[in-house]
Write a protein that holds these residues in place. Structure first.
Motif, short mmCIF file in Angstrom:
data_model
loop_
_atom_site.label_atom_id
_atom_site.label_comp_id
_atom_site.label_asym_id
_atom_site.label_seq_id
_atom_site.Cartn_x
_atom_site.Cartn_y
_atom_site.Cartn_z
N SER A 1 44.52 45.22 41.68
CA SER A 1 43.53 45.34 40.60
C SER A 1 43.97 46.45 39.66
N ASN B 1 38.19 52.31 44.38
CA ASN B 1 38.52 51.10 45.15
C ASN B 1 37.74 51.06 46.47
N THR C 1 42.07 44.28 45.85
CA THR C 1 40.86 43.48 45.95
C THR C 1 41.18 42.21 46.72
N TYR D 1 34.36 49.36 46.33
CA TYR D 1 34.49 47.89 46.37
C TYR D 1 34.51 47.42 47.83
N ARG E 1 39.49 48.14 39.73
CA ARG E 1 39.47 49.11 40.82
C ARG E 1 40.79 49.87 40.95
#
Length: 196
Positions: free
Chosen positions: A38, A148, A51, A151, A42
């Motif tokens: 990403s 990140n 991701t 997420y 992120r």
């Protein structure tokens, strides 16, 4: 005709488009993996985050949420939103979606965005790595949508709230927590040493 979209990553907890119904369930023959880089959400082009995408896996299932969109205007809005949000995902598949293991599909032709391992069409594909290496990358990466690790933790929590277990997500979240606690401990140690 209703349009159905299957979310297996951030779409589970942050949809971003209007829908009429959401249905928890799964698709067959795929597993969720943190193989996609990403660089726009992120992470950055200099330091990509990781991701989820899907990879084919016989006998596996991937749990998530299917969203039903019926109004034409809502379909257009959803597609416009998704084409920007999922622009690094180079494939769209239309798959069967199930809510129970031994039943017929609850929905046929649910739309799924997949980031393929084809470097020509998906130059942000990072591919497999050890759990430790993926965790280290997730700990460090941050992009316009935030760290990140958020997420990963949001995905872990969203799956737990739906009652779904994903060993890969759980193991990775635990590894990230382990690295973070070690980092905290070493910074506390450094602080103590400085005070002596």
């Amino acid at each position: 005709m209703a349009m159905w979209v299957f979310g297996y990553g951030s779409l589970i907890w942050k949809t971003g488009f209007p829908f009429d119904e959401s249905l928890p369930g799964f698709i067959k023959g795929y597993r969720r993996v943190f193989h996609q880089g990403s660089t726009d959400h992120r992470g950055t082009p200099e330091f990509p985050g990781r991701t989820v995408t899907l990879e084919s896996a016989d006998g596996e299932v991937c749990w998530g949420v299917a969203y039903k969109i019926t109004k034409e205007e809502d379909k257009r809005d959803a597609l416009t939103h998704l084409e920007v949000r999922e622009k690094q995902y180079d494939q769209k598949e239309y798959l069967d979606f199930f809510t129970e293991s031994n039943s017929e599909p609850a929905v046929t032709g649910v739309m799924v965005y997949i980031a393929s391992p084809d470097k020509k069409s998906n130059n942000n594909y990072l591919g497999p790595a050890s759990l430790e290496d993926i965790a280290k990358q997730i700990v460090k990466a941050e992009g316009p949508s935030g760290p990140n690790r958020d997420y990963l933790f949001n995905l872990e929590e969203a799956l737990a709230q739906l009652g779904f277990k994903d060993k890969h997500v759980t193991d990775l979240a635990n590894q990230v927590r382990h690295i973070l606690s070690e980092t905290e401990e070493s910074s506390v140690d450094d602080g103590t040493a400085n005070n002596v």
